[in-house]
Write a protein that holds these residues in place. Structure first.
Motif, mmCIF file in Angstrom:
data_model
loop_
_atom_site.group_PDB
_atom_site.id
_atom_site.type_symbol
_atom_site.label_atom_id
_atom_site.label_comp_id
_atom_site.label_asym_id
_atom_site.label_seq_id
_atom_site.Cartn_x
_atom_site.Cartn_y
_atom_site.Cartn_z
ATOM 1 N N GLN A 1 5.483 -7.569 -20.480
ATOM 2 C CA GLN A 1 5.035 -7.120 -19.157
ATOM 3 C C GLN A 1 3.635 -6.528 -19.159
ATOM 4 O OE1 GLN A 1 6.310 -3.492 -17.594
ATOM 5 N NE2 GLN A 1 7.948 -3.163 -19.055
ATOM 6 N N LYS A 2 3.241 -5.879 -20.274
ATOM 7 C CA LYS A 2 1.900 -5.287 -20.322
ATOM 8 C C LYS A 2 0.828 -6.349 -20.089
ATOM 9 C CE LYS A 2 2.264 -1.264 -23.169
ATOM 10 N NZ LYS A 2 2.817 -1.188 -24.511
ATOM 11 N N TYR A 3 1.008 -7.488 -20.750
ATOM 12 C CA TYR A 3 0.039 -8.582 -20.610
ATOM 13 C C TYR A 3 0.049 -9.150 -19.200
ATOM 14 C CZ TYR A 3 -0.219 -8.604 -25.700
ATOM 15 O OH TYR A 3 -0.402 -8.258 -26.999
ATOM 16 N N TYR A 4 1.229 -9.199 -18.616
ATOM 17 C CA TYR A 4 1.356 -9.770 -17.279
ATOM 18 C C TYR A 4 0.617 -8.892 -16.258
ATOM 19 C CZ TYR A 4 3.587 -12.117 -13.337
ATOM 20 O OH TYR A 4 3.814 -12.837 -12.191
ATOM 21 N N ILE A 5 0.879 -7.590 -16.335
ATOM 22 C CA ILE A 5 0.232 -6.653 -15.405
ATOM 23 C C ILE A 5 -1.284 -6.733 -15.571
ATOM 24 C CG2 ILE A 5 0.028 -4.213 -14.764
ATOM 25 C CD1 ILE A 5 2.816 -5.096 -14.185
ATOM 26 N N LYS A 6 -1.732 -6.812 -16.832
ATOM 27 C CA LYS A 6 -3.168 -6.911 -17.094
ATOM 28 C C LYS A 6 -3.748 -8.157 -16.438
ATOM 29 C CE LYS A 6 -4.219 -5.099 -21.162
ATOM 30 N NZ LYS A 6 -4.097 -5.247 -22.625
ATOM 31 N N GLY A 7 -2.980 -9.234 -16.484
ATOM 32 C CA GLY A 7 -3.429 -10.491 -15.890
ATOM 33 C C GLY A 7 -3.637 -10.379 -14.391
ATOM 34 N N ILE A 8 -2.741 -9.647 -13.719
ATOM 35 C CA ILE A 8 -2.899 -9.450 -12.278
ATOM 36 C C ILE A 8 -4.231 -8.760 -12.006
ATOM 37 C CG2 ILE A 8 -1.972 -8.291 -10.233
ATOM 38 C CD1 ILE A 8 0.761 -8.496 -11.443
ATOM 39 N N MET A 9 -4.534 -7.762 -12.824
ATOM 40 C CA MET A 9 -5.773 -7.014 -12.633
ATOM 41 C C MET A 9 -6.987 -7.913 -12.876
ATOM 42 S SD MET A 9 -4.319 -4.452 -11.738
ATOM 43 C CE MET A 9 -5.933 -3.982 -11.166
ATOM 44 N N LEU A 10 -6.936 -8.691 -13.965
ATOM 45 C CA LEU A 10 -8.070 -9.567 -14.278
ATOM 46 C C LEU A 10 -8.282 -10.596 -13.171
ATOM 47 C CD1 LEU A 10 -7.467 -10.163 -18.060
ATOM 48 C CD2 LEU A 10 -9.408 -8.982 -17.037
ATOM 49 N N GLY A 11 -7.174 -11.110 -12.656
ATOM 50 C CA GLY A 11 -7.268 -12.113 -11.610
ATOM 51 C C GLY A 11 -7.862 -11.558 -10.338
ATOM 52 N N SER A 12 -7.698 -10.241 -10.136
ATOM 53 C CA SER A 12 -8.162 -9.655 -8.886
ATOM 54 C C SER A 12 -9.570 -9.082 -8.994
ATOM 55 C CB SER A 12 -7.201 -8.558 -8.427
ATOM 56 O OG SER A 12 -7.282 -7.459 -9.298
ATOM 57 N N VAL A 13 -10.096 -9.012 -10.208
ATOM 58 C CA VAL A 13 -11.425 -8.444 -10.407
ATOM 59 C C VAL A 13 -12.474 -9.224 -9.620
ATOM 60 C CG1 VAL A 13 -13.280 -8.216 -12.100
ATOM 61 C CG2 VAL A 13 -11.006 -7.369 -12.625
ATOM 62 N N LYS A 14 -12.278 -10.530 -9.642
ATOM 63 C CA LYS A 14 -13.246 -11.427 -9.039
ATOM 64 C C LYS A 14 -13.453 -11.138 -7.560
ATOM 65 C CE LYS A 14 -13.762 -15.553 -7.232
ATOM 66 N NZ LYS A 14 -12.757 -16.112 -6.389
ATOM 67 N N GLY A 15 -12.346 -10.806 -6.861
ATOM 68 C CA GLY A 15 -12.384 -10.588 -5.415
ATOM 69 C C GLY A 15 -13.393 -9.534 -5.023
ATOM 70 N N LEU B 1 0.839 -1.207 0.000
ATOM 71 C CA LEU B 1 0.000 0.000 0.000
ATOM 72 C C LEU B 1 0.872 1.255 0.000
ATOM 73 C CD1 LEU B 1 -2.718 1.385 0.124
ATOM 74 C CD2 LEU B 1 -2.706 1.106 2.608
ATOM 75 N N GLY B 2 1.916 1.232 0.850
ATOM 76 C CA GLY B 2 2.815 2.379 0.930
ATOM 77 C C GLY B 2 3.459 2.688 -0.413
ATOM 78 N N THR B 3 3.995 1.661 -1.058
ATOM 79 C CA THR B 3 4.663 1.903 -2.338
ATOM 80 C C THR B 3 3.648 2.280 -3.423
ATOM 81 O OG1 THR B 3 4.626 -0.497 -2.633
ATOM 82 C CG2 THR B 3 6.713 0.482 -1.987
ATOM 83 N N ALA B 4 2.439 1.715 -3.340
ATOM 84 C CA ALA B 4 1.411 2.091 -4.323
ATOM 85 C C ALA B 4 1.103 3.577 -4.213
ATOM 86 C CB ALA B 4 0.148 1.263 -4.111
ATOM 87 N N MET B 5 0.965 4.064 -2.961
ATOM 88 C CA MET B 5 0.674 5.491 -2.772
ATOM 89 C C MET B 5 1.844 6.344 -3.225
ATOM 90 S SD MET B 5 -1.402 5.288 0.809
ATOM 91 C CE MET B 5 -1.378 7.051 1.024
ATOM 92 N N ILE C 1 -2.038 -4.088 -7.727
ATOM 93 C CA ILE C 1 -3.482 -4.104 -7.499
ATOM 94 C C ILE C 1 -3.906 -2.854 -6.727
ATOM 95 C CG2 ILE C 1 -5.398 -5.443 -6.543
ATOM 96 C CD1 ILE C 1 -3.669 -7.928 -6.788
ATOM 97 N N PHE C 2 -3.090 -2.459 -5.750
ATOM 98 C CA PHE C 2 -3.400 -1.248 -4.978
ATOM 99 C C PHE C 2 -3.374 0.001 -5.863
ATOM 100 C CE2 PHE C 2 -2.379 -3.076 -0.588
ATOM 101 C CZ PHE C 2 -3.663 -2.894 -0.129
ATOM 102 N N ILE C 3 -2.398 0.070 -6.773
ATOM 103 C CA ILE C 3 -2.316 1.253 -7.646
ATOM 104 C C ILE C 3 -3.621 1.409 -8.425
ATOM 105 C CG2 ILE C 3 -1.199 2.218 -9.713
ATOM 106 C CD1 ILE C 3 1.455 1.178 -8.669
ATOM 107 N N ALA C 4 -4.112 0.286 -8.970
ATOM 108 C CA ALA C 4 -5.370 0.344 -9.720
ATOM 109 C C ALA C 4 -6.513 0.772 -8.800
ATOM 110 C CB ALA C 4 -5.668 -1.012 -10.346
ATOM 111 N N GLY C 5 -6.512 0.258 -7.571
ATOM 112 C CA GLY C 5 -7.551 0.632 -6.605
ATOM 113 C C GLY C 5 -7.507 2.124 -6.299
#
Lengths: 293, 273
Positions: free
Chosen positions: B259-273, A91-95, A178-182
């Protein structure tokens, strides 16, 4: 209305995946459950006739096994200290990277993320040398601030903290993404309105950032916890579970019992304990989240 | 705090963290080129006095690293391609085909994801042993051929493909296989790349399973070989660093390239949560 797909097509498209998952996941789960009530050991491996049903014996033995409690305590130590620390650093690094002062955000993000993609075994080896009491890089750096020399991996009180530090270093980048996107999903107007009303930076963090990120944080906490409960490679490479069993984890103990000594019944009981603990941990996190709301 | 001070503070912190993230890799690379013993001195050296390739040569000649590299490549590439086909067929079926019990089957798959893989390891090991697959590539490839996460990822993506496209292909007389191969797969390309990187890296970096099923040293993957080497060559810091470099380089290359695809995958995987 879509028409029903023909059975032959379903068999073709779903058969392979469901077949593999059933054969190599669902059936083994049931088999593991059954084995945990048996005395399957190295003799049964040779011939099935030595296999006996022993009821709850493996689970009772576990409860009376001091090593199980040590492994459990170590694993909880790793999860309860390492987990929140990882999430906090993420979280810290994301911010930090979300800050308007940072240029070349992409480059920083890439660098922070590099440890995540690299092979755990390889970085564990590298860190083992970084932690070296005499020649290690870490003790050298610490010597400038008058600390040291510390025997990181040789001291039973420090070995687990050392593994935690490495785990945080290795993993924080993943959750950071994930935090950055959030953070980017939080409307800017919220912060502007709060600033106009004179809210301090801390108040904005406490009253806007934290609540707005709650679903993200829950997701991250759950996946981090599940992953951390499965600690294995770090102690295997860096400490072999030592010194004095201070880094023996549940999965490591399960590996030793099952694949070193072939106490298969006992080892599957251990694996099921791990599953139950993870399940309870997940449920608690969801519960806590609900209460917070 | 003044604006300027804040700015400096943020940039300095970010730089320090970047430094800490990179330092172990920088040291690993430089130490791998040092002469034997040069990494075991106080104060520690960052740069080698002279770059030598001795350890890389030792690894590839005396220590058989070529074999482990090939094992790792065959297994990782094999799992990636086979699982991409099987998961994409399944994900497409869950997204676009109509059949009874679809929801129930899919939901039970998803809830099974809370069961940690360690639970199944002993029974799967025993099964593979009786099938004669221990110490073969199949011991890793077969259990990796389908993944619930992969099916989920593909299904989510395939949902966005318009039904009309599939209907049109069907009217043109396309069989189900042709539709999948010529319409669905090309449209799913981005998610296939994403899932492909995840699978490749996951298989390449995996340790516990290969450690269990590859007991014959000629079948070791790189991480297992490296862990084993560590037991015999603990004092040879420079050699171990060279081995680590070789193990890490392929995943870094794949990651940097995609890397673009990889980062996108992290996001897609976390959408469900």
């Amino acid at each position: 209305m879509k028409s029903k797909t023909k059975f032959s097509a379903l068999l073709l498209f779903l058969g392979p995946s469901l077949g593999v998952i059933t054969l190599f996941f669902f059936i083994p789960v049931i088999a593991a459950f059954s084995l945990s009530f048996s005395d399957f050991d190295i003799y049964s491996l040779g011939s099935w006739e030595y296999l006996r049903f022993v009821g709850l014996k493996n689970y009772i033995d576990l409860i009376n096994d001091p090593l199980f409690w040590i492994a459990l305590k170590n694993t909880f130590y790793f999860v309860l200290l390492g987990g929140p620390l990882s999430v906090g650093v993420s979280l810290g690094t994301a911010m930090l990277l979300n800050s308007k002062y940072i240029k070349w955000k992409g480059m920083f993000r890439l660098i922070y993320f590099l440890p995540v993609v690299t092979t755990l075994v390889a970085v564990s080896i590298v860190w083992r040398y970084i932690y070296h009491p005499r020649f290690g890089l870490l003790n050298y750096v610490l010597s400038f601030v008058g600390i040291g020399p510390v025997d990181w991996l040789g001291d039973p009180n420090l070995a687990m903290p050392a593994i935690i530090i490495m785990a945080v270093w290795k993993n924080f980048g993943y959750n950071m993404i994930i935090f950055i996107a959030g953070l980017q999903n939080i409307p800017e107007e919220l912060y502007e309105a709060a600033s106009i009303e004179g809210a301090s930076g801390w108040q904005r963090f406490r009253n806007i950032t934290i609540p707005m990120l709650a679903p993200t944080t829950l997701f991250i906490s759950v996946i981090t916890m599940i992953g951390y409960f499965q600690l294995f490679a770090e102690p295997y490479i860096m400490t072999q579970g030592g010194p004095l069993n201070s880094t023996l984890s549940i999965v490591y103990y399960m590996y030793q019992e099952g694949f070193r000594w072939w106490n298969i019944g006992y080892s599957t009981a251990l694996a099921f304990m791990l599953f139950i603990i993870i399940l309870i941990g997940t449920l608690i996190q969801f519960k806590v989240q609900k209460i917070d709301e | 705090m003044s604006e300027k001070l804040k700015k400096i503070l943020v940039i300095v912190t970010a730089t320090i963290i970047a430094f800490m993230s990179l330092m172990p890799f920088v040291w690993m690379v430089f130490a791998s080129f040092m002469k034997s013993g040069e990494a075991n001195v106080y104060p520690p050296k960052l740069f080698p006095d002279e770059f030598v390739l001795t350890h890389y040569i030792t690894l590839f000649t005396r220590l058989n690293l070529t074999r482990y590299l090939i094992n790792s490549i065959v297994i990782s590439v094999g799992v990636t391609f086979i699982s991409l086909i099987i998961n994409s067929m399944s994900g497409y079926a869950f997204a676009k085909m109509a059949f009874r019990g679809k929801k129930q089957i899919f939901n039970s798959l998803l809830s099974a994801m809370v069961i940690p893989g360690q639970v199944t390891m002993l029974p799967v090991f025993l099964m593979l042993k009786y099938m004669g697959f221990i110490n073969t590539y199949w011991a890793i490839i077969i259990p990796g051929m389908a993944s619930i996460f992969g099916i989920f990822l593909i299904k989510q993506y395939a949902l966005s493909i318009p039904d009309s496209l599939i209907e049109a292909a069907r009217i043109d007389g396309g069989t189900e296989i042709q539709i999948y191969w010529k319409v669905i797969l090309p449209l799913c390309k981005p998610i296939l790349v994403t899932l492909g990187i995840f699978t490749f890296m996951g298989t390449w970096n995996d340790f516990l399973w290969p450690l269990i099923v590859m007991t014959d040293s000629s079948m070791y993957t790189l991480p297992v070989a490296l862990a084993n080497l560590m037991g015999e060559h603990t004092q040879d810091t420079e050699l171990m660093m060279a081995g680590s470099v070789i193990t890490i380089i392929p995943v870094i290359i794949v990651f940097l390239a995609l890397q673009k695809y990889y980062i996108k995958g992290i996001m897609l995987g976390s959408v469900k949560g």
